[in-house]
Write an enzyme that holds these catalytic residues in place. Structure first.
Site, PDB file in Angstrom:
ATOM      1  N   TYR A 157       0.763  -1.343   0.031  1.00 35.07           N
ATOM      2  CA  TYR A 157       0.056   0.025  -0.043  1.00 35.07           C
ATOM      3  C   TYR A 157       0.824   1.332   0.010  1.00 35.07           C
ATOM      4  O   TYR A 157       0.617   2.276  -0.790  1.00 35.07           O
ATOM      5  CB  TYR A 157      -0.874   0.047   1.349  1.00 35.07           C
TER       6      TYR A 157
ATOM      7  N   PHE B 282     -10.132  18.673 -25.193  1.00 34.56           N
ATOM      8  CA  PHE B 282     -10.509  17.295 -25.153  1.00 34.56           C
ATOM      9  C   PHE B 282     -11.647  17.186 -24.381  1.00 34.56           C
ATOM     10  O   PHE B 282     -11.808  17.798 -23.677  1.00 34.56           O
ATOM     11  CB  PHE B 282      -9.100  16.428 -24.756  1.00 34.56           C
ATOM     12  N   THR B 283     -12.670  16.068 -24.730  1.00 28.20           N
ATOM     13  CA  THR B 283     -13.797  16.127 -24.159  1.00 28.20           C
ATOM     14  C   THR B 283     -13.907  16.204 -22.559  1.00 28.20           C
ATOM     15  O   THR B 283     -14.503  16.937 -21.965  1.00 28.20           O
ATOM     16  CB  THR B 283     -14.755  14.872 -24.437  1.00 28.20           C
TER      17      THR B 283
ATOM     18  N   LYS C  32      -2.637   5.533 -23.094  1.00 30.73           N
ATOM     19  CA  LYS C  32      -2.139   5.845 -24.298  1.00 30.73           C
ATOM     20  C   LYS C  32      -0.295   5.960 -24.450  1.00 30.73           C
ATOM     21  O   LYS C  32       0.247   5.172 -25.011  1.00 30.73           O
ATOM     22  CB  LYS C  32      -2.388   7.137 -25.151  1.00 30.73           C
TER      23      LYS C  32
ATOM     24  N   PHE D  20     -21.870  11.171 -25.483  1.00 26.07           N
ATOM     25  CA  PHE D  20     -21.588  10.064 -26.408  1.00 26.07           C
ATOM     26  C   PHE D  20     -21.209   8.690 -25.933  1.00 26.07           C
ATOM     27  O   PHE D  20     -21.528   7.797 -26.491  1.00 26.07           O
ATOM     28  CB  PHE D  20     -20.405  10.628 -27.312  1.00 26.07           C
TER      29      PHE D  20
ATOM     30  N   ARG E 113     -16.583  11.423 -33.696  1.00 22.40           N
ATOM     31  CA  ARG E 113     -15.792  12.692 -33.082  1.00 22.40           C
ATOM     32  C   ARG E 113     -16.466  13.925 -33.759  1.00 22.40           C
ATOM     33  O   ARG E 113     -15.844  14.545 -34.497  1.00 22.40           O
ATOM     34  CB  ARG E 113     -14.353  12.770 -33.276  1.00 22.40           C
TER      35      ARG E 113
ATOM     36  N   ASP F  88      -0.695  18.341 -21.768  1.00 20.82           N
ATOM     37  CA  ASP F  88      -1.401  16.960 -21.736  1.00 20.82           C
ATOM     38  C   ASP F  88      -0.512  16.031 -22.809  1.00 20.82           C
ATOM     39  O   ASP F  88      -0.631  16.475 -24.056  1.00 20.82           O
ATOM     40  CB  ASP F  88      -2.527  17.154 -22.228  1.00 20.82           C
TER      41      ASP F  88
HETATM   42  N1  F0G Z   1      -6.379  13.874 -22.782  1.00 27.27           N
HETATM   43  C1  F0G Z   1      -6.153  13.465 -23.949  1.00 27.27           C
HETATM   44  C2  F0G Z   1      -5.527  13.962 -25.240  1.00 27.27           C
HETATM   45  C3  F0G Z   1      -6.969  12.115 -24.208  1.00 27.27           C
HETATM   46  O1  F0G Z   1      -6.943  11.481 -25.590  1.00 27.27           O
HETATM   47  C4  F0G Z   1      -7.545  11.498 -23.600  1.00 27.27           C
HETATM   48  C5  F0G Z   1      -8.193  10.216 -23.633  1.00 27.27           C
HETATM   49  C6  F0G Z   1      -7.550  11.993 -22.037  1.00 27.27           C
HETATM   50  C7  F0G Z   1      -6.835  13.257 -21.791  1.00 27.27           C
HETATM   51  C8  F0G Z   1      -8.085  11.182 -20.975  1.00 27.27           C
HETATM   52  O2  F0G Z   1      -7.468  10.071 -20.696  1.00 27.27           O
HETATM   53  O3  F0G Z   1      -8.913   8.210 -20.835  1.00 27.27           O
HETATM   54  O4  F0G Z   1      -6.908   8.044 -19.404  1.00 27.27           O
HETATM   55  O5  F0G Z   1      -8.980   9.051 -18.856  1.00 27.27           O
HETATM   56  N2  F0G Z   1      -8.495   9.857 -24.721  1.00 27.27           N
HETATM   57  C9  F0G Z   1      -9.264   8.585 -25.088  1.00 27.27           C
HETATM   58  C10 F0G Z   1      -9.783   8.382 -26.379  1.00 27.27           C
HETATM   59  C11 F0G Z   1     -10.520   8.180 -24.194  1.00 27.27           C
HETATM   60  O6  F0G Z   1     -10.312   7.356 -26.937  1.00 27.27           O
HETATM   61  O7  F0G Z   1      -9.152   9.442 -27.156  1.00 27.27           O
HETATM   62  P1  F0G Z   1      -8.176   8.772 -19.791  1.00 27.27           P
END
Ligand code: F0G
Length: 482
Positions: free
Chosen positions: A80, A132-133, A266, A455, A389, A223
């Site tokens: 832990y 980003f979303t 990623k 989405f 997208r 990011d």
């Molecule tokens: N920033 C970017 C540029 C991303 O592409 C993503 C995730 C995140 C932050 C968030 O990271 O998913 O680990 O919480 N992109 C994924 C996609 C979900 O399918 O493009 P996460």
């Protein structure tokens, strides 16, 4: 990979790895795919993987791991507090980015939560090359607003611009002066700008932004989730960087920014995330939130096995042969589609091949979700699952007004080292067929629409029975074929 020429003159990306573990795939008949689509409310996120042939939904958490990553997982130190695995990861992050203060988090959006809660005040503005979303949702939930200062070229679906993810620097200076530096939460650069087609920024552009941030005393955040692709593009496209190693380019980028965060789903081909900085004050402020939302400071919601894999994966990202596989496969797919006249985002970026739905199904108006409809139609005729997208990925404002997206894209993600070239050719073949039959595709409408990130879980229906028409045409052209 990039240095091997074929005698035939063909331009084929050659993999610098071999496959040693495989997963069996199924391809369902089109009639079953239609049922599956209905069960999923015409939302590809709600499909079950058993009904999918090529999963091109995302590259997130589904990249192939290396033998060295798998071996490292066996050595994980499960405790832990004070895990040796954490120390290894912290050291690796420090070595690669030159930032020694590391906070673990379970994925990218968890980092965004911590950063937004710490630095976004009600009424403040976060400036970025593009949102980003999940990033935007976190900023808005904390009372901030997002301003995008993408270069004009970034909005052009087809362009010669090699760095469509660049920020408009004169606009950056003007916006900070207009709002007042005290009202800017931070400036954020997104590597491999996701929503505009995985497009990179240049090191030169980031350096200019740094100068402006210094003039005003504003924080600059990176990011780095899609940094691997961006590094490759800087290496091959930015003249001043051609003699630099990937490691040197990484350091040069990291040196420009105050805070780096990333999704290791990623970057590093594992599952996890983290935030790093050299600023004690920022670190201490953000650190408070880690035990609250993520877990103790030496695991942050991650399994130690994934943390071991992440440390190795980050190191492997410094290898050009590793990071060029994705962009080169994407370029191949994009070029093959272009040859067949299919509208795609150019230049090809990272992350995936992006179809331009605004052009592909130009008879479908934006309120009927052209990119969502194209995503459903492509799954139906091929079993290839991509991700909308476009407008479906936007959110209604407080008055219920739906903003139309700048671009309507169907993203076909290319998880790193996962697909073979023949599978990519299959996808190209079915997309070309669909393009010839594009007039059969109709629109979609929401029947269940969540307020936030709709989405992911929203359910839709078709505006007419266009899927049946597509199934009939498929059967008449392909006979009994799957
Ligand atoms: N920033 C970017 C540029 C991303 O592409 C993503 C995730 C995140 C932050 C968030 O990271 O998913 O680990 O919480 N992109 C994924 C996609 C979900 O399918 O493009 P996460």
């Amino acid at each position: 990979m990039s240095n091997v020429k074929f005698y035939s003159g063909e331009n084929i990306p050659l993999e610098m790895h071999k496959v040693r573990i495989v997963q069996k795939l199924n391809i369902m008949p089109i009639e079953r795919r239609l049922e599956a689509l209905k069960e999923a409310g015409f939302n590809n996120f709600l499909l079950k993987n058993r009904d999918v042939f090529m999963d091109m939904l995302t590259d997130s958490g589904v990249n192939a791991m290396s033998d060295k990553q798998m071996a490292a997982m066996m050595e994980a130190d499960d405790s832990y507090a004070g895990s040796e695995t954490f120390t290894k990861l912290e050291t690796k992050v420090g070595e690669i980015f030159g930032k020694t203060l590391y906070l673990p988090a379970h994925q990218g959006r968890a980092c965004e939560n911590i950063i937004a809660q710490t630095f976004v005040n009600p009424g403040s503005t976060a400036i970025m090359n593009y949102h980003f979303t999940t990033t935007r949702s976190h900023i808005v939930r904390n009372g901030g607003t997002v301003e995008e200062l993408l270069n004009e070229e970034g909005y052009q679906v087809n362009s010669e611009c090699l760095f469509k993810g660049n920020m408009d620097i004169p606009k950056l200076r003007a916006l900070i002066s207009e709002k007042g530096a005290e009202n800017i939460s931070f400036v954020r650069f997104e590597a491999g700008t996701n929503l505009i087609g995985g497009q990179p920024f240049s090191l030169a552009n980031l350096m200019e932004a740094r100068k402006v941030c210094d003039e005003f005393g504003v924080m600059l955040i990176l990011d780095a989730s899609l940094l691997a692709d961006n590094l490759y593009f800087i290496k091959v496209r930015e003249e001043q960087c051609q003699d630099m190693s990937i490691r040197e380019i990484t350091r040069a980028i990291a040196n420009q920014v105050d805070i780096i965060y990333f999704s290791a789903r990623k970057l590093g081909c594992a599952r996890g995330g983290g935030i790093c900085t050299n600023n004690e004050e920022h670190f201490v402020k953000m650190r408070e939130l880690v035990p609250l939302y993520e877990g103790f400071l030496t695991y942050g919601g991650m399994s130690v096995r994934e943390m071991e894999a992440m440390a190795v994966g980050l190191e492997e990202t410094m290898d050009e042969d590793m990071i060029n596989q994705g962009p080169q496969f994407i370029a191949y797919m994009t070029e093959e589609l272009q040859k067949k006249g299919v509208p795609v985002v150019t230049p090809a970026g990272g992350l995936g091949c992006h179809l331009n739905a605004m052009e592909f199904v130009k008879h479908i108006p934006q309120q009927d979700y052209p990119a969502g409809a194209l995503a459903a139609a492509l799954y139906l005729v091929s079993g290839v699952r991509g991700m909308e997208r476009g407008t479906m990925s936007e959110e209604r404002d407080d008055n219920g007004v739906e903003p139309f997206a700048d671009m309507e894209l169907l993203r076909l993600a290319m998880p790193r080292r996962v697909f073979t070239l023949s599978q990519v050719k299959y996808a190209v073949d079915r997309i070309a067929w669909l393009y010839e039959n594009r007039n059969l595709i109709g629109g979609l409408k929401f029947v269940e629409e969540p307020k936030i990130l709709r989405f992911f879980l929203g359910r839709l229906d078709t505006n007419s029975d266009w899927p049946t028409a597509l199934v009939q045409k498929f059967r008449s052209d392909f006979g009994d074929s799957l």
